[in-house]
Design a protein around this motif. Structure first.
Motif: not given
Length: 290
Positions: A239, A235-236, A265, A271-273, A243
């Motif tokens: 993200v 996941k990270h 995402m 929330q992350d994006t 981004q």
């Protein structure tokens, strides 16, 4: 039997796609080729051995948000033929490219069984292949020959750059040269290797964190990354790449359980994006004021 209700008639686009950058119309939602033609970021999913019911569930819940399913590594010959053909045909019914993992073609090269590989792939009904050299060495000529052979059989050809050995890095200049040659030979996209673990290979270090110096080097040699697909199983990592490149970056080796989560995402529904949706709203308001 009730007619299927489109999500576009239930949820306004401000809620179904705050980013405003994914498929917005019902036509596009039902026409994968149209979405890809306008640059919609592709999602390649890795299937490491789902059974019939699980695969059916995957198609029913997430087929709108995936473009390619890869049956990982060399798992394909281990299936019972009836189940394998069922999965291939079901994916194609949803307009999805389905292909064996590149390691199987590498095995065919090593075993001098490339014609048998293409015969089996076409007999089973696959509509795509992956050309890679993560484990073996391929000359430029041989790599091109495999791409051309795939195209001759009417298959979509994805290629992969990078070695699978732990600690292997990406040579940005060589990647740029490979990208140019692969696309010229007829490849759809070139995948940047990260394995199914996303750890200790290519763009990611032994902790799965991005080697930013390598990413910066890649961007120096390949400023336009629209024909690159980045393997990012964690996941990270997804993200970070979203981004960096935006919602329509091509991402691969996505676990089957994470397809919808990734799409949220991409759309700014997590929330992350979340800023993807905020930026789109600010843009619409600015245009309205003008």
């Amino acid at each position: 039997m009730k007619a299927k209700v489109s999500l576009y008639t239930v949820w306004p686009k401000e809620l179904s796609d705050p980013s405003g950058l994914r498929c917005l119309s019902e036509f596009e939602a039902g026409n994968r080729a149209a979405c890809q033609a306008v640059g919609r970021g592709q999602t390649m999913v890795i299937d490491k051995g789902l059974g019939r019911n699980s695969f059916m569930d995957l198609m029913e819940t997430a087929s709108d948000y995936m473009d390619c399913v890869k049956f990982g590594f060399g798992t394909v010959p281990l299936y019972h033929s009836e189940l394998l053909i069922y999965k291939i045909n079901l994916a194609k019914q949803y307009g999805i490219t389905v292909m064996p993992g590149g390691t199987l073609l590498e095995t065919a090269v090593q075993q001098e069984a490339v014609p048998d590989f293409f015969h089996a792939v076409c007999t089973l009904g696959f509509n795509g292949i992956e050309v890679s050299d993560g484990t073996i060495e391929l000359t430029r000529q041989k790599r091109t020959e495999l791409i051309l052979e795939g195209r001759k059989h009417g298959l979509k050809v994805f290629t992969e750059y990078g070695k699978k050995l732990s600690g292997s890095l990406i040579d940005a200049k060589h990647l740029a040269q490979t990208l140019e040659s692969d696309l010229e030979a007829g490849a759809e996209l070139v995948t940047v290797e990260a394995r199914e673990s996303g750890v200790g290979v290519g763009l990611f270090d032994e902790n799965g964190e991005c080697r930013k110096d390598i990413l910066d080097a890649i961007l120096r040699f390949i400023p336009d990354t629209k024909r690159l697909l980045w393997e990012a199983p964690l996941k990270h990592q997804q993200v970070l790449l979203l981004q960096k490149f935006g919602p329509d970056v091509h991402l691969g080796n996505i676990p089957t359980s994470d397809v919808l989560a990734l799409e949220t995402m991409r759309r700014g529904l997590r929330q992350d994006t979340f800023e993807f949706g905020v930026r789109e709203k600010q843009t619409r308001e600015f245009v309205y004021m003008i």
